[in-house]
Every structure is written in structure tokens, then in C-alpha cells.
Design a protein around this motif. Structure first.
Motif, PDB file in Angstrom:
ATOM      1  N   SER A  37      62.748  16.046  42.371  1.00 28.48           N
ATOM      2  CA  SER A  37      61.561  15.764  41.800  1.00 28.48           C
ATOM      3  C   SER A  37      61.950  14.715  40.836  1.00 28.48           C
ATOM      4  O   SER A  37      63.030  14.643  40.256  1.00 28.48           O
ATOM      5  CB  SER A  37      61.183  17.084  40.947  1.00 28.48           C
ATOM      6  OG  SER A  37      60.081  16.890  40.125  1.00 28.48           O
ATOM      7  N   VAL A  39      61.053  12.589  37.426  1.00 28.51           N
ATOM      8  CA  VAL A  39      60.390  12.530  35.954  1.00 28.51           C
ATOM      9  C   VAL A  39      60.308  11.272  35.429  1.00 28.51           C
ATOM     10  O   VAL A  39      60.849  10.283  35.371  1.00 28.51           O
ATOM     11  CB  VAL A  39      61.557  13.436  35.122  1.00 28.51           C
ATOM     12  CG1 VAL A  39      60.720  13.737  33.647  1.00 28.51           C
ATOM     13  CG2 VAL A  39      62.239  14.851  35.646  1.00 28.51           C
ATOM     14  N   ASP A  43      55.067  12.461  32.330  1.00 28.93           N
ATOM     15  CA  ASP A  43      55.228  14.081  32.569  1.00 28.93           C
ATOM     16  C   ASP A  43      55.292  14.716  31.178  1.00 28.93           C
ATOM     17  O   ASP A  43      54.697  15.576  30.855  1.00 28.93           O
ATOM     18  CB  ASP A  43      56.416  14.250  33.676  1.00 28.93           C
ATOM     19  CG  ASP A  43      56.151  13.566  35.159  1.00 28.93           C
ATOM     20  OD1 ASP A  43      54.914  13.973  35.279  1.00 28.93           O
ATOM     21  OD2 ASP A  43      56.896  13.004  35.304  1.00 28.93           O
ATOM     22  N   ASN A  64      55.494  17.356  36.542  1.00 27.72           N
ATOM     23  CA  ASN A  64      56.158  16.225  37.374  1.00 27.72           C
ATOM     24  C   ASN A  64      55.223  15.751  38.643  1.00 27.72           C
ATOM     25  O   ASN A  64      54.714  16.395  39.311  1.00 27.72           O
ATOM     26  CB  ASN A  64      57.483  16.587  37.916  1.00 27.72           C
ATOM     27  CG  ASN A  64      58.380  16.860  36.578  1.00 27.72           C
ATOM     28  OD1 ASN A  64      58.022  16.712  35.811  1.00 27.72           O
ATOM     29  ND2 ASN A  64      59.656  17.012  37.093  1.00 27.72           N
TER      30      ASN A  64
END
Length: 342
Positions: A37, A39, A43, A64
Motif C-alpha cells: 500500500s 501513502v 491520505d 490509502n
């Protein structure tokens, strides 16, 4: 499945690790097992209330927008994606309650793009917001191009403000891939090294008094496109170096929510100031960006890591709060969260 959730806006302390059911894809949706994931500032700003205000649009949100992983299930009506495909995701949490900070996420197929063979999940998770924002910034000049490909920006000079950031990194690489001469402004020698590693032909320290003269020495007729991270701080510099009919593409409010732009210098060169926000540019622009970014990946563009000008900072899923704090603290490089094993 393990999922990071929050049910009220606030600091990173509102984030917690929870166990949630694995979601099922509906019509036009796919389920992706998230490997990494990514960032972005968007976010933590959304989590803190900058997007939603005092309330939340859903009782619970998983944050995210960006990530990369493997298609795990395909809903009815989806074409061109199959179980087992490696993909990158963008805007996973836009107008939806569940982003990529969880082991499985369901997203519309239109927000999923193929990850070409040999391209890592780290690269895939680093695309999304930065690369697609950069694509938009490079394609709003009144004389085009509206799409990026090798040669599309030949003869153009692009100035990338904040060349060591994630959007700046993507803008440098995409502009160079498309044939532009790229100048990056930076604040230190270390950041100049990162921008150069990303592919910038020239770097200029914007804190130096003669920054405009240095840029004009490289581009006597001015720069055609400015990819701008802080118009409040850089309005005078941009006006001093912009070419006739040049455009300043503004994608962030770094430096404040108001700016003073000199009128006569901009009027004299027919300057264009283009604000842009990924979430409202429209489906056609998003699809074009996803296609062009994927084409760039096939050509070996957009690598990440310190050698490529974008250091990676890694966190495990349970430390998502620390990952958000790192981005909010202006960490140099790309913050990634390891969600599941490849």
C-alpha cells in the motif's frame, strides 16, 4: 482479514488494526489481495478532516488510495482482468469506505491497471496519486499534448518544482520519457542528487537569489510547463521564467491556501494557471493517465528506490499510523506499507 480502520477524523491515533470479513466484488468490481500500500499526503489529510470535515461519509473507513497486488476475484461484467493478474490501483478509497491499508480490497475495475511483467509491487504502489497527478500536470498546455508517449514533449522545457518529492519524481521521469528537457528546483544538494537520479537534466536551488537567472540561462525563451507544488512560495519565480503561452500546473497547496500572482508579467506572456485535483478531473483524464503511465512502465520508466531518485521508507501494516506520520512530517522518499507477502 487484517484491516486498518478509523471511525472519526483526527490524528493518526484514530487508526487501529481490526479483523474484518473478506469483501466480495459486485458488478464491475474486482477484489485485489494487496501486497503493498502506498501513502500520500491526501491520505493523512482526509483522515485528519481536511477532506471530510468534522464528520465521515461512512461509519468506518480504511485509508490509502494507492497500492499494488494480485487480482483475487472478479465480479460480473469485468473484462480484461483475471484472477492472478498483477495490478496497480489508484483512487481505491475515493467515494468508497475501503482503501488499500488492508489485506483485500474491492475496487471498480476502472481503478485497476495492469502491472507489466517484471515491474515490482513497490513501483506499482508508488504510482497512483503521484504519477497520475504528474501526467495531468504535463498535459494541460493549450497547445498540447493531451497524452504522453515518447516524443510527445520533444522541444518543450518542463520545470518541476520540488523535484525530490513523489509527484516531482514522477513528473521528471514522465517528462523525460516524453522527450522534454527537464529542470528541477530543489532546496539542497542532497535533493538535487535525487532529482538528477530521477532524470532531471538540470537542477536549481530555488533558495538562491539568482534562481530565475539560472533557469533563464538554461531556457532563454522560458519554460513551457511548470509542475508546481507551492504557488504561494513560487509565484514570482514562475512568472519570471515562464515562456509565452506557458502554463503553471498547480497540484498542491504547500505553503498556504492563498497566493499572490503578479499580474503584468503573466499578462505579457499570456500565461495560463491550471489548478488540478485528481479526484475531479473526470473519468476520461483518469483513464488516459492510467494508460500512459502503464505504457511508461512497459518502457522501464518510473523506477523507485534511492538509485532512481525516490528512497523507500517501509512500514508493516500494523504501523500504518507511523507511516501516515512520516508522510505528514515531509519524509523524503516514498512511504510504503507491506500488507501481505508476494
Amino acid at each position: 482479514m487484517r484491516s486498518i480502520v478509523y471511525s472519526q477524523p483526527g490524528t493518526s491515533s484514530v487508526l487501529s488494526l481490526a479483523d474484518r470479513p473478506v469483501p466480495e466484488p459486485g458488478d464491475g468490481e474486482v477484489r485485489v489481495r494487496v501486497v503493498v500500500s502506498g501513502v500520500n499526503p491526501t491520505d493523512w489529510k482526509a483522515r485528519q478532516g481536511g477532506t471530510y470535515g468534522d464528520g465521515l461519509p461512512f461509519p468506518e473507513i480504511t485509508p490509502n488510495q494507492d497500492g499494488a497486488g494480485i487480482v483475487d476475484a472478479v465480479g460480473p461484467g469485468v473484462e480484461g482482468l483475471s484472477v492472478g493478474d498483477h495490478v496497480w490501483l489508484f483512487m481505491a478509497a475515493a467515494s468508497r469506505p475501503t482503501g488499500t491499508a488492508q489485506e483485500y480490497t474491492v475496487v471498480p475495475a476502472t481503478r485497476v491497471a495492469p502491472l507489466p511483467e517484471g515491474v515490482s509491487f513497490d513501483v506499482g504502489a508508488s504510482l497512483g496519486v503521484p504519477a497520475m497527478t504528474a501526467h495531468r500536470a504535463l498535459t494541460v498546455h493549450e497547445d498540447g499534448p493531451t497524452r504522453l508517449s515518447p516524443g510527445a514533449l520533444t522541444g518543450r522545457i518542463v520545470l518541476v518544482a520540488g523535484g525530490a518529492g513523489a509527484v516531482g519524481h514522477a513528473a521528471i521521469q514522465l517528462a523525460r520519457w516524453a522527450g522534454a528537457t527537464v529542470i528541477a528546483t530543489v532546496s539542497s544538494d542532497d535533493k538535487a542528487a535525487l532529482a538528477t537520479a530521477a532524470g532531471a537534466h538540470h537542477t536549481v536551488n530555488y533558495r538562491e537569489d539568482d534562481a530565475a537567472d539560472q533557469i533563464r540561462a538554461i531556457a532563454p525563451d522560458g519554460v513551457h510547463i511548470v509542475v508546481e507544488v507551492s504557488i504561494p512560495a513560487n509565484a514570482d519565480l514562475d512568472a519570471a521564467v515562464l515562456a509565452n503561452h506557458g502554463v503553471v500546473s498547480m497540484y498542491a497547496d504547500n505553503g498556504g491556501d492563498a497566493a499572490s500572482i503578479p499580474v503584468r508579467p503573466n499578462m505579457g506572456i499570456n500565461a495560463r494557471y491550471q489548478f488540478l485535483l485528481l479526484y475531479t478531473i473526470g473519468d476520461a483524464a483518469l483513464a488516459a493517465a492510467a494508460e500512459d503511465v502503464t505504457a511508461a512502465l512497459r518502457d522501464g520508466v518510473l523506477p523507485v528506490g534511492e538509485d532512481a531518485g525516490l528512497p523507500l521508507l517501509r512500514f508493516p501494516l500494523e504501523e500504518t499510523a507511523a507511516a501516515h506520520d512520516a508522510v505528514q512530517g515531509d519524509a523524503v522518499g516514498k512511504v510504503l506499507i507491506d500488507v501481505t507477502a508476494e
